[in-house]
Design an enzyme around this catalytic site. Structure first.
Site, PDB file in Angstrom:
ATOM      1  CG  HIS A 233      29.854 151.161 -18.002  1.00 38.51           C
ATOM      2  ND1 HIS A 233      28.525 150.820 -17.795  1.00 38.51           N
ATOM      3  CD2 HIS A 233      30.146 152.101 -17.064  1.00 38.51           C
ATOM      4  CE1 HIS A 233      28.046 151.524 -16.776  1.00 38.51           C
ATOM      5  NE2 HIS A 233      29.015 152.310 -16.317  1.00 38.51           N
ATOM      6  CB  CYS A 234      30.458 156.041 -21.359  1.00 42.78           C
ATOM      7  SG  CYS A 234      31.048 157.749 -21.290  1.00 42.78           S
TER       8      CYS A 234
END
Length: 380
Positions: A233-234
């Site tokens: 998850h960026c």
């Protein structure tokens, strides 16, 4: 009143006050007041203020440019520990791009050292990066959430039964199995794939989404969804990086690196004439001769710090692709001590999907080219 009288606050009072203030921050609009996300405000206000203050003196610039990464990392660990989604990093990145471009046009271009073609090239790189970022923000490959409940979704599977445990974990068992196997790590949103099954049929059960997911898929705790070939998850795009947007994510990082390095080079050639960009970055005597040059030089150092961080992320991504391993799989391998560190610990090779450099890159370039295989529940 408690603050004025120095009395202790009840537990959770500060959190409730912060939530109330965040809910009351609204902008008047024709159809009614629009709620403003509080995480969007700090980058828009603090970034220009900090950069202009840093341009006043060399020591101020050193203190501010050193403290900014520390503050950003502190806020990242704060939100990551609380499992919260935030637009702070996305707004910081987008506003930084816009403000750096504005300073370049206002302070660097009028000096006459930058040609029209160079401005066009820099603008095209910025547009291509934003286009790739827009594509990376789209569906990363979310698995469809079953419309029915757990019981009805498994009525069409005669050879499998789902058993629940007292702690909310579930395991999938065949009709001839002697016991069910609880999936490790599901409380954290992750699940370990069974190694006994053949590679083409590895599947595991997500107790949060109530579905059987294919191999290499994972559950994101921040998004609350399962993603095909979940990498991570960026926070910079406020979305997951998975099967459908991983290529666009790498493309956005690459365009950012090229555009940023090109803009830094043009600015340093304008401010510090007669020196190479690398030397000018550390030794530019005339940088603080006037406020315009000082502001441009401060923005160059800010861009250099951000570019170094993004370059490290891009390097890790390219190494992971070369070994056909995702960030999620690398974390699980470290936790379970099933992978081996390579290249000084920059990459964790699990050996499970590694088929050689060319085959690994061929697999990555073909992501999303074919429709995903339908699971047994979808067929039923």
């Amino acid at each position: 009143n408690r603050w004025l009288t120095c009395k202790s606050l009840p537990p959770g009072a500060l959190g409730r006050i912060a939530d109330t203030v965040a809910d009351r921050v609204r902008v008047p609009w024709f159809a009614g007041a629009v709620k403003v996300n509080v995480s969007l405000v700090p980058p828009l206000v603090l970034l220009p203020v900090f950069l202009h203050v840093a341009a006043l003196h060399f020591l101020l610039g050193l203190v501010i440019l050193t403290s900014l990464p520390v503050l950003v990392l502190w806020y990242y660990y704060l939100t990551h520990r609380r499992k919260e989604r935030t637009l702070f990093f996305l707004s910081l990145g987008l506003f930084s791009l816009g403000y750096m471009y504005y300073v370049f046009l206002q302070e660097v271009v009028p000096r006459g050292r930058v040609g029209y073609a160079q401005v066009v090239a820099l603008t095209c790189g910025l547009i291509l990066m934003l286009a790739a970022l827009s594509r990376a923000k789209k569906d990363p490959g979310y698995l469809p959430i079953p419309a029915s409940n757990e019981k009805s979704s498994h009525q069409g599977l005669p050879n499998r039964s789902v058993r629940g445990s007292s702690n909310g974990l579930h395991g999938i068992t065949s009709s001839g199995a002697t016991s069910s196997r609880a999936v490790n790590g599901e409380a954290k949103g992750y699940s370990r794939m069974s190694a006994e099954e053949p590679e083409g049929v590895k599947k595991d059960w997500c107790a949060k989404c109530q579905l059987v997911r294919p191999a290499r898929a994972g559950h994101c705790r921040l998004c609350g969804r399962c993603v095909r070939r979940l990498d991570h998850h960026c926070v910079w795009i406020n979305s997951c990086v998975g099967e459908q947007n991983h290529q666009a994510f790498i493309l956005a990082l690459s365009f950012f690196m090229l555009t940023s390095v090109y803009g830094i080079t043009l600015t340093l050639h304008t401010i510090c004439r007669g020196r190479t960009p690398f030397v000018a970055l550390f030794y530019c005597p005339g940088a603080y001769s006037d406020y315009s040059s000082a502001l441009s030089f401060t923005c160059v150092w800010y861009c250099a710090i951000v570019t170094a961080g993004m370059g490290y992320i891009l390097l890790i991504q390219l190494l992971n692709i070369s070994y056909n391993v995702t960030e999620r799989e690398a974390r699980l391998a470290l936790r379970d001590n099933t992978g081996r560190r390579l290249l000084g610990g920059l990459v964790i090779d699990t050996g499970q999907y590694n088929r050689g450099f060319l085959c690994n890159w061929g697999h990555f370039l073909s992501l999303g080219s074919s429709p995903p295989q339908r699971s047994a529940e979808d067929i039923v």
